[in-house]
Scaffold this active site. Sequence first.
Site, PDB file in Angstrom:
ATOM      1  N   LYS A   1       0.887  -1.157   0.000  1.00  0.00           N
ATOM      2  CA  LYS A   1       0.000   0.000   0.000  1.00  0.00           C
ATOM      3  C   LYS A   1       0.926   1.209   0.000  1.00  0.00           C
ATOM      4  O   LYS A   1       1.670   1.436   0.954  1.00  0.00           O
ATOM      5  CB  LYS A   1      -0.914   0.026   1.225  1.00  0.00           C
ATOM      6  CG  LYS A   1      -1.815   1.269   1.248  1.00  0.00           C
ATOM      7  CD  LYS A   1      -2.721   1.282   2.465  1.00  0.00           C
ATOM      8  CE  LYS A   1      -3.512   2.582   2.540  1.00  0.00           C
ATOM      9  NZ  LYS A   1      -4.339   2.651   3.756  1.00  0.00           N
TER      10      LYS A   1
ATOM     11  N   SER B   1       1.266   5.165  -0.111  1.00  0.00           N
ATOM     12  CA  SER B   1       0.495   6.386   0.136  1.00  0.00           C
ATOM     13  C   SER B   1       1.254   7.661  -0.185  1.00  0.00           C
ATOM     14  O   SER B   1       0.780   8.747   0.127  1.00  0.00           O
ATOM     15  CB  SER B   1       0.039   6.417   1.605  1.00  0.00           C
ATOM     16  OG  SER B   1      -0.866   5.377   1.847  1.00  0.00           O
TER      17      SER B   1
ATOM     18  N   GLY C   1      -2.698   4.388  -1.904  1.00  0.00           N
ATOM     19  CA  GLY C   1      -3.068   4.667  -0.529  1.00  0.00           C
ATOM     20  C   GLY C   1      -3.962   5.871  -0.346  1.00  0.00           C
ATOM     21  O   GLY C   1      -4.216   6.276   0.788  1.00  0.00           O
TER      22      GLY C   1
END
Length: 158
Positions: free
Chosen positions: A107, A109, A133
């Site tokens: 993930k 971000s 993200g």
Amino acid sequence: VDMVQRVKKMAPPDKLIIAGSGCESTTATVEMTRRMAEAGADAVMVVTPCYYKASMTNEAMFAHYTKVADASPVPVILYSVPSNTGVDLAPEVIVKLASHPNIIGLKESGGDISKLGLLAFRTKGTGFQILAGSAGFLIPAYAVGCVGGGCGLANGLG
């Protein structure tokens, strides 16, 4: 841990339960990962440790995630959120970690679409899955090869 147990009991059996287990030390992260798996998590998301930023070298990050993944009874998802941690997981480390059999995805971000595209290209065909993200760059992330998103905005809209 209690929340994961409760969610696992309430969730339909076909729903994947992902629990955050990242801590500031590898030892604590391994222990929290074990506890989350025992509580019913199907996978864990492990944020980059960040308290000792100067020590968070590429080698340290690779060693940390490798030890966590080696010890984890469930699959591990890397989590890079540099705006909160001040630590950006480097693409070369992510690509190396993507070959670990118990690390299944990332993930990301940070919002750097070129980084996401590079990672999607470098891990293509490996089964490693990359998630955006944030909803702010979800559509461009899909365009460069990401498979989905873990977006906080969805919590507010749902």
